[in-house]
Design an enzyme around this catalytic site. Structure first.
Site, PDB file in Angstrom:
ATOM      1  N   GLY A  16       0.869  -1.178   0.000  1.00  0.00           N
ATOM      2  CA  GLY A  16       0.000   0.000   0.000  1.00  0.00           C
ATOM      3  C   GLY A  16       0.905   1.226   0.000  1.00  0.00           C
ATOM      4  N   GLY A  45       1.258   4.129   3.847  1.00  0.00           N
ATOM      5  CA  GLY A  45       2.378   3.345   3.351  1.00  0.00           C
ATOM      6  C   GLY A  45       3.573   4.200   2.959  1.00  0.00           C
ATOM      7  N   ASP A  72       2.157  -1.466  -4.575  1.00  0.00           N
ATOM      8  CA  ASP A  72       0.758  -1.038  -4.693  1.00  0.00           C
ATOM      9  C   ASP A  72       0.218  -1.581  -6.008  1.00  0.00           C
ATOM     10  OD1 ASP A  72      -0.822   1.532  -3.124  1.00  0.00           O
ATOM     11  OD2 ASP A  72      -1.665   0.897  -5.044  1.00  0.00           O
ATOM     12  N   HIS A  95      -9.073  -1.508  18.677  1.00  0.00           N
ATOM     13  CA  HIS A  95      -8.785  -0.175  18.148  1.00  0.00           C
ATOM     14  C   HIS A  95     -10.106   0.395  17.661  1.00  0.00           C
ATOM     15  CE1 HIS A  95      -6.524   3.037  16.455  1.00  0.00           C
ATOM     16  NE2 HIS A  95      -6.654   2.683  15.208  1.00  0.00           N
TER      17      HIS A  95
HETATM   18  N1  APR Z   1      -2.677  -4.346  -3.208  1.00  0.00           N
HETATM   19  C1  APR Z   1      -1.838  -3.329  -2.962  1.00  0.00           C
HETATM   20  N2  APR Z   1      -2.265  -2.095  -2.655  1.00  0.00           N
HETATM   21  C2  APR Z   1      -3.576  -1.881  -2.632  1.00  0.00           C
HETATM   22  C3  APR Z   1      -4.514  -2.896  -2.862  1.00  0.00           C
HETATM   23  C4  APR Z   1      -4.011  -4.193  -3.182  1.00  0.00           C
HETATM   24  N3  APR Z   1      -4.822  -5.227  -3.434  1.00  0.00           N
HETATM   25  N4  APR Z   1      -5.766  -2.361  -2.770  1.00  0.00           N
HETATM   26  C5  APR Z   1      -5.603  -1.073  -2.456  1.00  0.00           C
HETATM   27  N5  APR Z   1      -4.292  -0.767  -2.366  1.00  0.00           N
HETATM   28  C6  APR Z   1      -3.661   0.514  -2.114  1.00  0.00           C
HETATM   29  C7  APR Z   1      -4.358   1.673  -2.804  1.00  0.00           C
HETATM   30  O1  APR Z   1      -4.060   1.683  -4.201  1.00  0.00           O
HETATM   31  C8  APR Z   1      -3.799   2.866  -2.063  1.00  0.00           C
HETATM   32  O2  APR Z   1      -2.637   3.394  -2.686  1.00  0.00           O
HETATM   33  O3  APR Z   1      -3.714   0.880  -0.741  1.00  0.00           O
HETATM   34  C9  APR Z   1      -3.442   2.280  -0.690  1.00  0.00           C
HETATM   35  C10 APR Z   1      -4.239   2.891   0.455  1.00  0.00           C
HETATM   36  O4  APR Z   1      -3.851   4.204   0.542  1.00  0.00           O
HETATM   37  P1  APR Z   1      -4.838   5.390   1.013  1.00  0.00           P
HETATM   38  O5  APR Z   1      -6.097   5.310   0.254  1.00  0.00           O
HETATM   39  O6  APR Z   1      -4.027   6.659   0.964  1.00  0.00           O
HETATM   40  O7  APR Z   1      -5.194   5.018   2.509  1.00  0.00           O
HETATM   41  P2  APR Z   1      -4.286   5.256   3.814  1.00  0.00           P
HETATM   42  O8  APR Z   1      -4.640   6.551   4.431  1.00  0.00           O
HETATM   43  O9  APR Z   1      -2.864   4.990   3.484  1.00  0.00           O
HETATM   44  O10 APR Z   1      -4.850   4.117   4.778  1.00  0.00           O
HETATM   45  C11 APR Z   1      -4.610   2.750   4.520  1.00  0.00           C
HETATM   46  O11 APR Z   1      -4.486   2.157   6.831  1.00  0.00           O
HETATM   47  O12 APR Z   1      -4.889   3.427   8.737  1.00  0.00           O
HETATM   48  C12 APR Z   1      -5.410   2.489   7.846  1.00  0.00           C
HETATM   49  O13 APR Z   1      -7.792   2.880   7.934  1.00  0.00           O
HETATM   50  C13 APR Z   1      -6.635   3.002   7.151  1.00  0.00           C
HETATM   51  O14 APR Z   1      -7.303   0.900   6.200  1.00  0.00           O
HETATM   52  C14 APR Z   1      -6.663   2.137   5.912  1.00  0.00           C
HETATM   53  C15 APR Z   1      -5.181   1.896   5.627  1.00  0.00           C
END
Ligand code: APR
Length: 311
Positions: free
Chosen positions: A10, A15, A34, A176
């Protein structure tokens, strides 16, 4: 021995921040994965270009290809969707079970000796999902929640009292979410009970703000949820594992009879080292804390039931 290898799955807000903090602390080389095309590559390259300025020797690479993650020492899972205003962490469940399940399965198969740290929400259910799909022993899978919850609590207390954040110690148990159990009795400032510094009522207000700490930020950002403090918290856990520091931190760990529970991951104090969760530390709870913990466990078990139905 060579450098440690850290996979971050991610490359979104959390990430990318994890990759930035881990690289800046020279914890190891980072592979950022990602599904989006170009985003992990772009952020990875941007972060690599910070290293001469920061004076750290770490490689950072972004990719869509799990082959690049092979042989990692640590896998940090942040993939999934984040909360928008009005959503609870639990609203993310069905989407994130699918995402976290698949990334955990793939990454674990390529790095069978790794430790996994899960950040995706709803946390207690996602760490369970990652454990199931990775087929790792439970002690090698850890959820990040308590470090963040206590970081929120500690920063509010430090600001209120006008004292260094370093001297504020706190513990939080349970899931949490709204049912988290901040242990105000074990909260101290330089070893002195926090109640010496503020009224019980003010402390309770800070506890309430801590409980709602994630929602407060979602309400302000409107397009997503917190990421700097969650990422810094995950990296503190990562450091304890990679350097075998044996920090005693509140984390979501698998219970095997501790606190009278088993078969679930929930927030408890634990010692983190190169084997993952090396010990769950049991402490005596007063009746009110015990009741709060029991309630939190019920909420986590409900979510785990839903996960089991989806897996
Ligand atoms: N494989 C890899 N990456 C993925 C996949 C997958 N199958 N599905 C989604 N992603 C990626 C998205 O493309 C995106 O870049 O996960 C990333 C999530 O990033 P954001 O939308 O910016 O979310 P973020 O704020 O980083 O939060 C991620 O952490 O704190 C927790 O609740 C929050 O569940 C959420 C996670």
């Amino acid at each position: 021995m060579g450098r440690k290898k850290i996979t971050v799955i991610g490359a979104g807000n959390v990430g990318a921040s994890v990759a930035a903090y881990a690289s800046a602390q020279e914890l190891g080389d980072v592979v950022l994965v990602d599904i989006l095309d170009g985003i992990p590559q772009g952020k990875g390259l941007d972060l690599l270009e910070t290293t001469p300025v920061l004076g750290v020797d770490t490689l950072v690479e972004g990719t869509n290809d799990y082959e690049r993650t092979r042989g990692s020492d640590l896998i940090i899972i942040t993939a999934g969707i984040a909360r928008k205003p009005g959503m609870s962490r639990d609203d993310l469940l069905s989407t994130n079970v699918r995402i976290v399940g698949s990334v955990a399965e793939t990454a674990a198969s390529l790095s069978p000796n790794a430790i996994i740290i899960v950040v995706s929400n709803p946390l207690d259910a996602m760490v369970y999902t990652a454990w199931k799909k990775s087929h790792f022993t439970a002690r090698r899978v850890i959820g990040m929640a308590g470090v963040l919850d206590t970081a929120r609590f500690r920063s509010f207390i430090a600001t209120e009292v006008g004292v260094s954040v370093e001297d504020v110690h706190a513990l939080v148990l349970g899931g949490h979410g709204d049912t988290m159990v901040p242990l105000t009795q074990s909260c101290s400032i330089g070893g002195i009970p926090v109640t010496k510094f503020m009224s019980a009522q003010r402390l309770e207000e800070i506890v309430q703000r801590t409980r709602q700490g994630g929602a407060e930020i979602v309400g302000l950002l409107k397009t997503g949820s917190a990421y700097y403090a969650p990422a810094a918290s995950a990296v503190q856990m990562a450091k304890s594992v990679l350097l075998d520091k044996k920090r005693l931190l509140p984390v979501a760990a698998y219970l095997q009879g501790e606190y009278g529970e088993q078969g679930i991951f929930v927030g408890v104090p634990a010692i983190l080292g190169s084997e993952g969760v090396e010990k769950v530390v049991e402490i005596d709870l007063n009746p009110q804390e015990q009741a709060g913990f029991a309630k939190s466990v019920v909420a986590v078990r409900e979510l785990v039931k839903e996960v089991d139905a989806l897996l």
